[in-house]
Write an enzyme that holds these catalytic residues in place. Structure first.
Site, PDB file in Angstrom:
ATOM      1  N   GLU A   1       5.985  17.132  16.365  1.00  0.00           N
ATOM      2  CA  GLU A   1       6.378  16.971  14.970  1.00  0.00           C
ATOM      3  C   GLU A   1       5.805  15.721  14.334  1.00  0.00           C
ATOM      4  O   GLU A   1       5.587  14.714  15.003  1.00  0.00           O
ATOM      5  CB  GLU A   1       7.896  16.894  14.860  1.00  0.00           C
ATOM      6  CG  GLU A   1       8.509  18.244  15.014  1.00  0.00           C
ATOM      7  CD  GLU A   1       9.970  18.231  14.638  1.00  0.00           C
ATOM      8  OE1 GLU A   1      10.716  19.004  15.232  1.00  0.00           O
ATOM      9  OE2 GLU A   1      10.338  17.440  13.762  1.00  0.00           O
TER      10      GLU A   1
ATOM     11  N   CYS B   1       4.966   9.308  10.196  1.00  0.00           N
ATOM     12  CA  CYS B   1       5.426   8.985  11.543  1.00  0.00           C
ATOM     13  C   CYS B   1       4.767   9.975  12.497  1.00  0.00           C
ATOM     14  O   CYS B   1       4.974  11.183  12.405  1.00  0.00           O
ATOM     15  CB  CYS B   1       6.941   9.101  11.593  1.00  0.00           C
ATOM     16  SG  CYS B   1       7.589   8.764  13.224  1.00  0.00           S
TER      17      CYS B   1
ATOM     18  N   CYS C   1       8.356  12.450  26.570  1.00  0.00           N
ATOM     19  CA  CYS C   1       8.166  11.030  26.895  1.00  0.00           C
ATOM     20  C   CYS C   1       8.727  10.784  28.292  1.00  0.00           C
ATOM     21  O   CYS C   1       9.762  11.333  28.658  1.00  0.00           O
ATOM     22  CB  CYS C   1       8.903  10.151  25.879  1.00  0.00           C
ATOM     23  SG  CYS C   1       8.729   8.376  26.204  1.00  0.00           S
TER      24      CYS C   1
ATOM     25  N   CYS D   1      14.749   6.945  27.714  1.00  0.00           N
ATOM     26  CA  CYS D   1      15.854   6.154  27.146  1.00  0.00           C
ATOM     27  C   CYS D   1      17.069   7.064  27.004  1.00  0.00           C
ATOM     28  O   CYS D   1      16.954   8.228  26.617  1.00  0.00           O
ATOM     29  CB  CYS D   1      15.446   5.553  25.801  1.00  0.00           C
ATOM     30  SG  CYS D   1      14.030   4.446  25.952  1.00  0.00           S
TER      31      CYS D   1
ATOM     32  N   CYS E   1      17.900   8.981  23.607  1.00  0.00           N
ATOM     33  CA  CYS E   1      16.780   9.559  22.854  1.00  0.00           C
ATOM     34  C   CYS E   1      16.540  11.018  23.258  1.00  0.00           C
ATOM     35  O   CYS E   1      16.383  11.319  24.438  1.00  0.00           O
ATOM     36  CB  CYS E   1      15.530   8.728  23.117  1.00  0.00           C
ATOM     37  SG  CYS E   1      14.025   9.459  22.439  1.00  0.00           S
TER      38      CYS E   1
ATOM     39  N   GLY F   1       7.205  10.179  21.960  1.00  0.00           N
ATOM     40  CA  GLY F   1       6.315   9.568  22.949  1.00  0.00           C
ATOM     41  C   GLY F   1       6.214   8.060  22.888  1.00  0.00           C
ATOM     42  O   GLY F   1       6.659   7.419  21.940  1.00  0.00           O
TER      43      GLY F   1
ATOM     44  N   CYS G   1      12.753  14.916  15.901  1.00  0.00           N
ATOM     45  CA  CYS G   1      11.635  15.733  16.378  1.00  0.00           C
ATOM     46  C   CYS G   1      12.108  16.653  17.489  1.00  0.00           C
ATOM     47  O   CYS G   1      11.874  17.845  17.467  1.00  0.00           O
ATOM     48  CB  CYS G   1      10.529  14.846  16.942  1.00  0.00           C
ATOM     49  SG  CYS G   1       9.568  14.067  15.679  1.00  0.00           S
TER      50      CYS G   1
HETATM   51  N1  SAH Z   1       8.587   5.281  22.333  1.00  0.00           N
HETATM   52  C1  SAH Z   1       8.490   4.310  21.331  1.00  0.00           C
HETATM   53  C2  SAH Z   1       8.250   4.887  19.952  1.00  0.00           C
HETATM   54  C3  SAH Z   1       8.953   6.175  19.632  1.00  0.00           C
HETATM   55  S1  SAH Z   1      10.714   6.086  19.515  1.00  0.00           S
HETATM   56  C4  SAH Z   1       9.703   3.408  21.331  1.00  0.00           C
HETATM   57  O1  SAH Z   1      10.676   3.701  22.021  1.00  0.00           O
HETATM   58  O2  SAH Z   1       9.646   2.380  20.665  1.00  0.00           O
HETATM   59  C5  SAH Z   1      10.894   5.295  17.922  1.00  0.00           C
HETATM   60  C6  SAH Z   1      12.212   4.578  17.744  1.00  0.00           C
HETATM   61  O3  SAH Z   1      13.280   5.530  17.642  1.00  0.00           O
HETATM   62  C7  SAH Z   1      12.561   3.633  18.881  1.00  0.00           C
HETATM   63  O4  SAH Z   1      12.965   2.385  18.409  1.00  0.00           O
HETATM   64  C8  SAH Z   1      13.704   4.351  19.524  1.00  0.00           C
HETATM   65  O5  SAH Z   1      14.545   3.472  20.210  1.00  0.00           O
HETATM   66  C9  SAH Z   1      14.383   5.008  18.349  1.00  0.00           C
HETATM   67  N2  SAH Z   1      15.327   6.037  18.738  1.00  0.00           N
HETATM   68  C10 SAH Z   1      15.213   6.916  19.756  1.00  0.00           C
HETATM   69  N3  SAH Z   1      16.318   7.699  19.836  1.00  0.00           N
HETATM   70  C11 SAH Z   1      17.140   7.325  18.836  1.00  0.00           C
HETATM   71  C12 SAH Z   1      18.422   7.755  18.366  1.00  0.00           C
HETATM   72  N4  SAH Z   1      19.061   8.759  18.980  1.00  0.00           N
HETATM   73  N5  SAH Z   1      18.957   7.140  17.289  1.00  0.00           N
HETATM   74  C13 SAH Z   1      18.289   6.143  16.668  1.00  0.00           C
HETATM   75  N6  SAH Z   1      17.072   5.688  17.040  1.00  0.00           N
HETATM   76  C14 SAH Z   1      16.493   6.253  18.126  1.00  0.00           C
HETATM   77 FE1  SF4 Z   2      12.480   5.804  24.839  1.00  0.00          FE
HETATM   78 FE2  SF4 Z   2      10.769   5.877  22.755  1.00  0.00          FE
HETATM   79 FE3  SF4 Z   2      10.391   7.484  24.875  1.00  0.00          FE
HETATM   80 FE4  SF4 Z   2      12.445   7.942  23.252  1.00  0.00          FE
HETATM   81  S1  SF4 Z   2      10.281   8.083  22.715  1.00  0.00           S
HETATM   82  S2  SF4 Z   2      12.466   7.933  25.511  1.00  0.00           S
HETATM   83  S3  SF4 Z   2      13.000   5.859  22.655  1.00  0.00           S
HETATM   84  S4  SF4 Z   2      10.313   5.245  24.886  1.00  0.00           S
END
Ligand code: SAH
Ligand code: SF4
Length: 378
Positions: free
Chosen positions: A121, A134, A141, A145, A148, A191, A365
């Protein structure tokens, strides 16, 4: 990533499905597309076939300035060359299969299918003063986390630079149709960009090309969950790409419970890398901090965070969690969020709460992709 989703699936614009679903292609079979190449590489390819180098500049102009999505529209090129390019350097690594936008039309999400049948997406966001896309850099990924939705998927594969550039070009086209110009790119979709570093930097180089999109690196933000060696590598690049670091916690115990990668690159090392980055580049770091109720949103945690960031040229974006069904986390109440921000500010740390965009793009996404793969109409 932040965007308004509470009212997101309000208005849909179906995109006609392509005639046939392409078969799954292995990495080796995935064709190199025009969007994969820098200008110099394109010049070389053409020269090897006896095509004058200036044609490469024309191609960049038509692909990235005129934003045409079909060689046939590049009428400045000889017909035979157009036909040849369509076969040898296709212009369509992605097919849009679904588009969703908010009622006000200010946020547009597009679900794309790759040539090997993956779904990713891209989100386009219109603001009064800027237009931001974006971009996803991976299918899924590997970082995982805990909060996420993309992290829950695991990693299927890296996207190619061409697949990432194609997302930007499609967004630029979509923005233009709305009378807008794309001004910013954030790598905050699905990602981890630093686990696809070469393709990410290739995207920067291709889009930076003055004969093409001429997109300044300063208007591109790369967001990482904290791969320390690549923060140093980014600092040494000639391009002035902006760095965002997803911090989420001020100490190892808490951060490791949210971002498993923290065990490998703990908070101390991460912050040291950020300091080196600031010293070397003179650019500030943006810290993203997803606020999770009862987990990382207490006064004491805010104070600890303020101490950690003291003296560092930075800005903190506080992102109220977008709850995902797969994780047992909630969003804090507004008063808690405001208090957390106030504590940081009282201690001299610049902080912004991203209320209006209160949802991460990754989860959003993941949701649209999940819906699609569960058989929702495309
Ligand atoms: N992987 C990279 C970039 C993509 S995620 C990273 O982690 O930085 C982009 C942002 O979305 C990150 O700051 C991530 O912590 C945040 N994010 C992921 N899941 C989320 C959620 N459920 N609510 C709010 N922000 C979230
Ligand atoms: Fe963590 Fe960013 Fe990967 Fe989601 S996309 S698992 S926030 S590193």
């Amino acid at each position: 990533m932040r965007m308004p989703t509470s009212n997101l699936v309000t208005s849909e614009q179906p995109i006609p499905a392509p005639a046939a679903r392409p078969g799954r292609l292995s990495r080796r079979d995935r064709p190199v597309t025009l969007y994969d190449l820098t200008l110099a590489e394109l010049e070389e390819r053409l020269a090897a076939d006896g095509v004058p180098r200036y044609r490469a500049r024309q191609l960049f102009h038509w692909a990235y300035r005129q934003l045409v999505d079909d060689y046939e529209a590049m009428t400045v090129l000889p017909k035979a060359l157009r036909a040849d390019l369509a076969v040898r350097l296709p212009l369509a690594p992605l097919t849009a299969v679904r588009e969703v936008h908010t009622d006000d039309g200010e946020t547009i999400k597009t679900l794309f299918r790759t040539l090997d049948g993956q779904h990713i997406e891209t989100v386009l966001m219109f603001y009064p003063d800027r237009t931001t896309v974006c971009v996803s850099c991976q299918v899924g990924c590997a970082v995982g986390c805990r909060f996420c939705a993309t992290g829950m998927l695991g990693l299927t594969r890296n996207l190619t630079a061409g697949e990432m550039v194609a997302q930007v070009v499609a967004a630029a086209r979509r923005a233009r149709a709305a009378g807008r110009t794309l001004t910013n790119i954030v790598l905050m979709g699905m990602g981890e960009p630093f686990q696809n570093y070469d393709a990410t930097m290739r995207l920067v180089r291709i889009l930076h090309e003055p004969a093409g999109m001429n997109f300044g690196a300063r208007r591109i933000t790369v967001s990482t969950s904290g791969l320390v060696p690549f923060i140093d590598r980014l600092a040494s690049e000639p391009f002035q790409v902006k760095l965002a670091v997803s911090l989420h916690a001020p100490n190892d115990e808490l951060r490791s419970s949210l971002v498993p990668l923290n065990r490998r690159y703990p908070v101390g090392e991460l912050l040291a890398a950020c300091r080196r980055y600031v010293e070397r580049t003179g650019r500030r770091v943006t810290f993203e901090y997803v606020l999770i109720a009862g987990v990382n949103d207490s006064d004491a945690t805010a104070e600890e965070l303020a101490r950690l960031l003291q003296g560092l040229l930075c800005h903190v974006n506080l992102i109220p969690l977008n709850p995902t069904p797969a994780a047992p986390f909630g969003r804090p109440r507004v008063e808690r969020i405001d208090r957390f921000a106030a504590i940081l500010r009282e201690r001299g740390i610049a902080a912004t709460v991203r209320y209006s965009r209160g949802v991460d793009i990754a989860a959003a996404c993941g949701q649209l992709r999940a819906e699609h793969e569960a058989g929702m109409p495309a």
